[in-house]
Design a protein around this motif. Structure first.
Motif: not given
Length: 351
Positions: A26-30, A36-37, A42-43
């Motif tokens: 979950a941390i990796e996804a966040a 990106k933010r 775009s990467q």
């Protein structure tokens, strides 16, 4: 985020039951969203957290191509071979792009994710606990009063809607109250526990608490019909011919039924013997009225009942309540006539 962070996750796993691997995923996804933010939407990136050290690394994922159309998504075959000569067209290459100050962002993001996941896990634990107690009695303390009564159940709060309240019953702040769990729903704010004071199941569970013979399976409750706050009829039978089911429910000097009546603030309770003979069961269901004769139509499930003239109003009850509860208890349509009314009908038919 270093090894002490991994230790903290392991501690959470032990105490809260949330697996370390699930938290890390979950941390990796966040962190992908956070990167990106802050550094380039775009990467196409991947975040990896080392399960042992807690080190965080961000990798840009690029497709190996002949001609680069988008430098954020592609890498030329020549450039890829400079990294590793084994790369071919179509391969995906991972290039570390971890920003220098990403550790601070990672720590903040991880904290938010962990707090959220712990909250979700605690909600799931509470939901699982109360979903298993649907159709059971719980005792709580009244907290808030408006149209809905909110009840503190310890780990959660239950709601007593107006439709589930007993008409005329007063609910006071900080009073202890027994309620019946009708339904437990999962919502984004946690479990919603719907309570009732008017459900027939409340009467059933109260008798189970008071009557050991019901707990032991010697006496069974066949059916209940209830008009909450006013009157309840309960049909019981015994699996042991030496045990009187009505007597067991009434208790010595009426002590057992009195405890239930007191909990329901004086609601009248008629306890009657169930019988597999419909005529007998219907006659019993009209208690306290005495019945002379019952004629049943099995196909249409309706019955004609004759009672003594002086028992007619008792059999029908105030505003038809006794007859209505008897019909609900037996699931039969019941037509009640006095002895003289029955004789008049007979005479008219003879003419």
């Amino acid at each position: 985020m270093k090894a002490d962070f991994i230790q903290a996750l392991e501690e959470i796993e032990r105490e809260k039951g949330v697996a370390k691997e699930i938290l890390i995923e979950a941390i990796e996804a966040a962190l992908i969203s956070a990167y990106k933010r802050n550094f380039g939407s775009s990467q196409n990136v991947e975040v990896e957290i080392d399960n042992e050290s807690g080190d965080v690394k961000v990798y840009a994922l690029k497709d190996v191509v002949e001609q680069v159309d988008d430098e954020f998504l592609h890498i030329s075959l020549n450039d890829a071979k400079e990294i590793d000569s084994n790369y071919q067209i179509g391969d995906v290459i991972k290039i570390e792009v971890t920003p220098r100050n990403f550790g601070r962002i990672a720590a903040q993001t991880a904290k938010q994710v962990v707090v959220q996941r712990i909250r979700e896990a605690e909600r799931d634990i509470i939901f699982d606990e109360f979903i298993s107690r649907e159709n059971e009695i719980v005792t709580g303390i009244i907290q808030k009063l408006n149209n809905n009564v909110l009840v503190d159940l310890g780990k959660a709060e239950g709601i007593l809607l107006p439709s589930e309240q007993i008409k005329g019953e007063s609910y006071n702040h900080n009073d202890r109250i027994k309620t019946y769990i009708v339904e437990v729903k999962k919502t984004t704010k946690g479990p919603q526990i719907l309570l009732s004071r008017s459900h027939p199941g409340l009467v059933k569970r109260l008798f189970e608490l008071e009557v050991p013979e019901i707990q032991e399976g010697v006496v069974d409750i066949y059916s209940i019909s209830r008009e909450a706050g006013s009157r309840t009829k309960i049909a019981v039978y015994s699996n042991d011919e030496n045990v009187d089911p009505v007597g067991a429910c009434v208790g010595q000097n009426g002590g057992r039924v009195k405890a239930v009546v007191d909990e329901l603030n004086g609601e009248k309770i008629d306890i009657i013997n169930w019988s597999n003979d419909p005529a007998e069961f219907i006659a019993n269901s009209l208690s306290p009225a005495k019945v002379i004769k019952v004629t049943v139509n099995e196909n249409e499930k309706n019955a004609s009942v004759i009672v003594p003239d002086y028992q007619l109003s008792l059999a029908i009850g105030k505003e038809g309540q006794n007859a209505r509860l008897a019909a609900k208890l037996t699931s039969w349509k019941i037509d009640i006539k006095s002895e003289s009314q029955s004789e008049e009908s007979t005479d008219e038919n003879l003419e």
